[in-house]
Write an enzyme that holds these catalytic residues in place. Structure first.
Site, mmCIF file in Angstrom:
data_model
loop_
_atom_site.group_PDB
_atom_site.id
_atom_site.type_symbol
_atom_site.label_atom_id
_atom_site.label_comp_id
_atom_site.label_asym_id
_atom_site.label_seq_id
_atom_site.Cartn_x
_atom_site.Cartn_y
_atom_site.Cartn_z
ATOM 1 N N ASP A 25 0.461 -3.288 8.666
ATOM 2 C CA ASP A 25 -0.866 -2.863 8.829
ATOM 3 C C ASP A 25 -1.670 -4.406 9.199
ATOM 4 O O ASP A 25 -1.403 -5.148 8.467
ATOM 5 C CB ASP A 25 -1.647 -2.451 7.712
ATOM 6 C CG ASP A 25 -1.229 -0.958 7.606
ATOM 7 O OD1 ASP A 25 -0.281 -0.616 8.075
ATOM 8 O OD2 ASP A 25 -1.705 -0.085 6.601
ATOM 9 N N ASP A 63 1.003 4.304 1.136
ATOM 10 C CA ASP A 63 1.451 4.880 2.392
ATOM 11 C C ASP A 63 2.697 4.281 3.121
ATOM 12 O O ASP A 63 3.085 4.738 4.115
ATOM 13 C CB ASP A 63 0.364 5.235 3.395
ATOM 14 C CG ASP A 63 -0.333 3.878 3.850
ATOM 15 O OD1 ASP A 63 -0.534 2.821 2.957
ATOM 16 O OD2 ASP A 63 -0.948 3.879 5.097
ATOM 17 N N HIS A 84 0.859 -1.176 0.139
ATOM 18 C CA HIS A 84 0.059 -0.154 0.152
ATOM 19 C C HIS A 84 0.847 1.303 -0.032
ATOM 20 O O HIS A 84 1.962 1.258 0.748
ATOM 21 C CB HIS A 84 -1.087 0.073 1.217
ATOM 22 C CG HIS A 84 -1.980 -1.005 1.116
ATOM 23 N ND1 HIS A 84 -2.767 -1.694 2.234
ATOM 24 C CD2 HIS A 84 -2.697 -1.234 -0.028
ATOM 25 C CE1 HIS A 84 -3.697 -2.151 1.558
ATOM 26 N NE2 HIS A 84 -3.636 -2.037 0.169
ATOM 27 N N HIS A 93 0.143 4.642 12.951
ATOM 28 C CA HIS A 93 -0.785 4.433 11.731
ATOM 29 C C HIS A 93 -2.114 5.059 12.028
ATOM 30 O O HIS A 93 -3.062 4.199 11.630
ATOM 31 C CB HIS A 93 -0.772 3.082 11.359
ATOM 32 C CG HIS A 93 -1.202 2.577 10.007
ATOM 33 N ND1 HIS A 93 -2.402 2.513 9.754
ATOM 34 C CD2 HIS A 93 -0.310 2.764 8.716
ATOM 35 C CE1 HIS A 93 -2.373 2.127 8.497
ATOM 36 N NE2 HIS A 93 -1.293 2.306 7.906
HETATM 37 ZN ZN LIG Z 1 -2.021 -1.068 4.272
#
Ligand SMILES: [Zn+2]
Length: 305
Positions: free
Chosen positions: A214, A68, A66, A272
């Site tokens: 994440d 980010d 992802h 996050h």
């Molecule tokens: Zn992610």
């Protein structure tokens, strides 16, 4: 003297960089080794802003693809090239990242001044990535919308320190000294016995850091991160958004605290954060009753292990 083991937060926001917060990245220092975990957009600006010497980074670990978590990587690699880096760089990341990097440099017609040693990570269990005399780095699975791994950095026991007064009163054979410093008792050819506990100072326990971002709330995570000294766990939402957390495969502050408690870690830092929260204090209010030793990660802040 114990080597320094510290984590500097460069970015701790998810999705959109707002409220003065940046995308995910952190610099880890263990003794002489510098490592980067994730490299969101703005990472090299943050490294400069906090005056961190990053030319010595030898390892970069990317958790998942992802944006980010990795969109700053090409920029950082380009700056290493412009600074005429010659030391090889080792990058660990999911399948596809190697293609993204090579596609960029192929189409920008750049022949890097240094070599990149790329290793694909997989989310199929605990995998040893790096093994040096000072440390070991493992990847372990997280549960997210893409193949994602966390990272575990374990310090190795260094050489032991000999008790000086013993050396002054006794003449130890060189082999005995070498063996004792490695933590092994020594028996001489004449049968003389040199036990480590008598000749060396007790050693401080080694330290471990775990990075989890994440991931959806996943109780099985505890088998990978049990008893670590410091845990960074994602805390994208508050419990009030539990359904949204589940849908997007993220965790809440309360869930991060539950994982920390179940894993008996020593300390938890949250990160996050979703761009929907300007004020992060409710995250702390939610986590504290579940796990007392918790802090909100702060960009530019260095956490010692
Ligand atoms: Zn992610």
């Amino acid at each position: 003297m114990r080597p320094e083991f510290e984590v500097t937060i460069l970015g701790n926001t998810s999705s959109i960089p707002v409220h003065g917060r940046n995308h995910t990245s952190q610099l880890i220092k263990l003794g002489s080794e510098l490592m980067l975990i994730d490299c969101g957009e703005g990472t090299q600006m943050q490294l400069r802003r906090f005056r961190l010497k990053y030319s010595k980074i030898n390892y970069i670990f990317i958790s998942h693809l992802h944006g980010d978590h990795y969109l700053g990587l090409i920029g950082l690699l380009s700056s290493f090239h412009l600074a005429r880096r010659s030391n090889p760089l080792t990058i660990f990341g999911p399948k596809g990242l190697d293609e993204i990097i090579s596609t960029h440099f192929r189409w920008s017609n750049t022949q890097l001044t240094y070599s990149i040693d790329f290793h694909i990570t997989t989310d199929d269990g605990l995998n040893l990535l790096v093994n040096t005399p000072q440390l070991m780095v493992y990847s372990f699975p997280l549960r997210h919308r893409l193949p994602t791994t966390g990272f575990l950095i374990k310090e190795k026991a260094g050489l032991r320190n000999l008790i000086k007064s013993k050396l002054e009163t006794e003449k130890l054979p060189v082999e005995a000294i070498q063996s004792l410093r490695k933590g092994m008792d020594y028996i001489g050819v004449d049968g003389s016995f040199y036990p480590v506990r008598e000749y060396c100072y007790p050693q401080e326990p080694t330290r471990t850091y775990a990075y989890c971002s994440d991931t959806i709330y996943w109780p099985e995570l505890k088998e990978y991160i049990a008893k670590v000294d410091l845990l960074y766990h994602e805390s994208t939402f508050l419990d009030a958004e539990k359904e949204r957390a589940e849908l997007t495969m993220h965790s809440t502050a309360g869930q991060a605290a539950s994982i920390a408690a179940a894993s008996s870690v020593k300390k938890l830092i949250l990160g996050h954060f979703s761009s929907r929260y300007k004020d992060l204090n409710p995250m702390l209010d939610e986590a504290k009753p579940i796990f007392e030793n918790v802090e909100l990660s702060v960009e530019g802040e260095t956490y010692q292990l």
